[in-house]
Design a protein around this motif. Structure first.
Motif, PDB file in Angstrom:
ATOM      1  N   GLU A   1       0.831  -1.201   0.000  1.00  0.00           N
ATOM      2  CA  GLU A   1       0.000   0.000   0.000  1.00  0.00           C
ATOM      3  C   GLU A   1       0.869   1.255   0.000  1.00  0.00           C
ATOM      4  O   GLU A   1       0.568   2.237  -0.695  1.00  0.00           O
ATOM      5  CB  GLU A   1      -0.944  -0.008   1.197  1.00  0.00           C
ATOM      6  CG  GLU A   1      -2.039  -1.055   1.074  1.00  0.00           C
ATOM      7  CD  GLU A   1      -2.958  -1.106   2.283  1.00  0.00           C
ATOM      8  OE1 GLU A   1      -2.615  -0.489   3.319  1.00  0.00           O
ATOM      9  OE2 GLU A   1      -4.017  -1.753   2.190  1.00  0.00           O
ATOM     10  N   GLN A   2       1.967   1.212   0.758  1.00  0.00           N
ATOM     11  CA  GLN A   2       2.885   2.349   0.751  1.00  0.00           C
ATOM     12  C   GLN A   2       3.483   2.545  -0.633  1.00  0.00           C
ATOM     13  O   GLN A   2       3.534   3.662  -1.158  1.00  0.00           O
ATOM     14  CB  GLN A   2       4.010   2.128   1.770  1.00  0.00           C
ATOM     15  CG  GLN A   2       4.971   3.318   1.861  1.00  0.00           C
ATOM     16  CD  GLN A   2       6.283   2.947   2.519  1.00  0.00           C
ATOM     17  OE1 GLN A   2       6.937   1.989   2.122  1.00  0.00           O
ATOM     18  NE2 GLN A   2       6.660   3.710   3.543  1.00  0.00           N
ATOM     19  N   GLY A   3       3.937   1.458  -1.252  1.00  0.00           N
ATOM     20  CA  GLY A   3       4.524   1.540  -2.581  1.00  0.00           C
ATOM     21  C   GLY A   3       3.537   2.049  -3.619  1.00  0.00           C
ATOM     22  O   GLY A   3       3.881   2.877  -4.469  1.00  0.00           O
ATOM     23  N   ARG A   4       2.309   1.565  -3.536  1.00  0.00           N
ATOM     24  CA  ARG A   4       1.276   2.037  -4.473  1.00  0.00           C
ATOM     25  C   ARG A   4       1.008   3.521  -4.270  1.00  0.00           C
ATOM     26  O   ARG A   4       0.867   4.283  -5.248  1.00  0.00           O
ATOM     27  CB  ARG A   4      -0.009   1.228  -4.274  1.00  0.00           C
ATOM     28  CG  ARG A   4      -1.206   1.737  -5.102  1.00  0.00           C
ATOM     29  CD  ARG A   4      -0.943   1.617  -6.580  1.00  0.00           C
ATOM     30  NE  ARG A   4      -1.959   2.301  -7.358  1.00  0.00           N
ATOM     31  CZ  ARG A   4      -1.933   3.587  -7.702  1.00  0.00           C
ATOM     32  NH1 ARG A   4      -0.910   4.345  -7.319  1.00  0.00           N
ATOM     33  NH2 ARG A   4      -2.887   4.117  -8.434  1.00  0.00           N
ATOM     34  N   ASP A   5       0.932   3.960  -3.014  1.00  0.00           N
ATOM     35  CA  ASP A   5       0.690   5.372  -2.729  1.00  0.00           C
ATOM     36  C   ASP A   5       1.828   6.249  -3.241  1.00  0.00           C
ATOM     37  O   ASP A   5       1.615   7.389  -3.677  1.00  0.00           O
ATOM     38  CB  ASP A   5       0.498   5.595  -1.226  1.00  0.00           C
ATOM     39  CG  ASP A   5      -0.822   5.043  -0.717  1.00  0.00           C
ATOM     40  OD1 ASP A   5      -1.695   4.738  -1.542  1.00  0.00           O
ATOM     41  OD2 ASP A   5      -0.976   4.918   0.515  1.00  0.00           O
TER      42      ASP A   5
ATOM     43  N   ASN B   1      -0.935  -8.431  -6.358  1.00  0.00           N
ATOM     44  CA  ASN B   1      -1.838  -8.170  -7.481  1.00  0.00           C
ATOM     45  C   ASN B   1      -3.028  -7.319  -7.061  1.00  0.00           C
ATOM     46  O   ASN B   1      -3.467  -6.425  -7.790  1.00  0.00           O
ATOM     47  CB  ASN B   1      -2.326  -9.492  -8.077  1.00  0.00           C
ATOM     48  CG  ASN B   1      -1.325 -10.101  -9.044  1.00  0.00           C
ATOM     49  OD1 ASN B   1      -0.349  -9.461  -9.442  1.00  0.00           O
ATOM     50  ND2 ASN B   1      -1.554 -11.338  -9.420  1.00  0.00           N
ATOM     51  N   THR B   2      -3.539  -7.601  -5.884  1.00  0.00           N
ATOM     52  CA  THR B   2      -4.687  -6.831  -5.384  1.00  0.00           C
ATOM     53  C   THR B   2      -4.287  -5.397  -5.061  1.00  0.00           C
ATOM     54  O   THR B   2      -4.992  -4.437  -5.417  1.00  0.00           O
ATOM     55  CB  THR B   2      -5.271  -7.495  -4.126  1.00  0.00           C
ATOM     56  OG1 THR B   2      -5.714  -8.821  -4.465  1.00  0.00           O
ATOM     57  CG2 THR B   2      -6.443  -6.696  -3.576  1.00  0.00           C
ATOM     58  N   ALA B   3      -3.152  -5.233  -4.405  1.00  0.00           N
ATOM     59  CA  ALA B   3      -2.734  -3.906  -3.951  1.00  0.00           C
ATOM     60  C   ALA B   3      -2.455  -2.955  -5.103  1.00  0.00           C
ATOM     61  O   ALA B   3      -2.744  -1.753  -5.009  1.00  0.00           O
ATOM     62  CB  ALA B   3      -1.486  -4.030  -3.073  1.00  0.00           C
ATOM     63  N   PHE B   4      -1.899  -3.465  -6.203  1.00  0.00           N
ATOM     64  CA  PHE B   4      -1.500  -2.593  -7.309  1.00  0.00           C
ATOM     65  C   PHE B   4      -2.518  -2.553  -8.442  1.00  0.00           C
ATOM     66  O   PHE B   4      -2.234  -1.992  -9.505  1.00  0.00           O
ATOM     67  CB  PHE B   4      -0.127  -3.004  -7.829  1.00  0.00           C
ATOM     68  CG  PHE B   4       0.993  -2.607  -6.904  1.00  0.00           C
ATOM     69  CD1 PHE B   4       1.546  -1.340  -6.957  1.00  0.00           C
ATOM     70  CD2 PHE B   4       1.465  -3.497  -5.940  1.00  0.00           C
ATOM     71  CE1 PHE B   4       2.563  -0.966  -6.087  1.00  0.00           C
ATOM     72  CE2 PHE B   4       2.486  -3.135  -5.074  1.00  0.00           C
ATOM     73  CZ  PHE B   4       3.032  -1.868  -5.141  1.00  0.00           C
TER      74      PHE B   4
END
Length: 285
Positions: free
Chosen positions: A201-205, A223-226
């Motif tokens: 989640e941090q990386g996606r943000d 896969n879900t997070a990104f």
């Protein structure tokens, strides 16, 4: 599929010397595979690993997964032979470790020609030269080598990765400026789902396109997070509809859920829907 929309949510490292792992990877729901000739292969297996990998890639079966080969550094006893071998492999991208300057990419290109290159960003000098590395004409992606970088920076582990933020930010800025793919570093505790979710989640943000993985158990979470969430897809659709309705009335601004929607928000909304469609197409394929 438009290469700019192609998902890179999950990028799994596979040892190039392990036939069983190479075979299993054909059926894993990952977006890309890094076939590793470097860290995952012991010194006495290096030469055999090249032949094992070449045979596996020739056999095919990896579908739409992007095939990335990480070679050993050109300053090692194996790097030059790796680079020569990759020219004859059915791979999409060559991944060069410990890239510190654009000159490193030039040295590789002198061997491999116009094969697209990704850079492992894992040295302090690489962080300082991220912009020039990203601007190299053969460069198409960055991979954060956070384990090596932490060693070089002499940082302590923190769940919030505060000691890494400057390095992550410099690479993100360079990659986005040049339109590169950029994927986050690995999460070492592959049984710690909660920690992986937090770091994803941090990386996606922060703006990463996906994350490198060390174990298939990490694929579903990544896969879900990104991927765009159902809520993001719903909001994107409503923003586009509201803005188009406002335009039809001669207005340049709409309001959705009490928030202003302008051209820039609509552009982001269209990207979200396009990415969701690309992921769906990849899964169906």
């Amino acid at each position: 599929m438009d290469p700019r929309l192609r998902p890179y949510r999950s990028v799994l490292y596979i040892p190039a010397s392990k036939e069983r792992a190479l075979d299993k990877a054909r059926n894993l729901p990952v977006d890309a595979i890094i076939f590793d000739l470097e860290d995952a292969v012991s010194a006495d297996e290096k030469e055999n690993a090249r032949e094992t990998l070449k045979a596996a890639l020739s056999q095919g079966g990896y579908g739409a997964r992007v095939r990335i080969v990480r070679i050993n550094g050109l300053d090692t006893p194996w790097g030059h032979a790796d680079a020569e071998a990759v020219k004859d492999m059915d791979a999409d991208v060559l991944l060069l470790p410990k890239v510190s300057s654009a000159a490193d990419v030039d040295a590789l290109a002198a061997i491999t020609g116009d094969i697209p290159v990704w850079a492992m960003m894992e040295t302090p000098r690489g962080m300082l030269n991220a912009a020039e590395i990203a601007a190299h004409p053969l460069m198409t992606g960055f991979v954060m080598g956070t384990n090596d970088l932490a060693k070089e920076l002499q940082t302590r582990f923190r769940p919030d990765r505060l000691p890494m933020q400057t390095s992550l930010g410099l690479c993100l800025l360079a990659a986005k400026a040049e339109g590169l793919i950029i994927v986050d570093g690995v999460y070492n505790a592959f049984k710690d789902d909660e920690g992986l979710i937090y770091e994803c989640e941090q990386g996606r943000d922060l703006g990463f396109d996906g994350k490198t993985l060390i174990h298939p158990a990490q694929v579903e979470i990544t896969n879900t997070a990104f991927a765009p969430s159902e809520a993001e897809i719903d909001l994107a659709g409503r923003q586009i509809a509201a803005f188009e309705e406002a335009e039809a009335r001669g207005q340049g601004v709409a309001v959705v859920d009490g928030k202003i929607v302008e051209n820039l928000h609509v552009a982001t909304a269209r990207e979200i829907l396009a990415k969701a469609e690309a992921i769906s197409a990849l899964q169906e394929g």
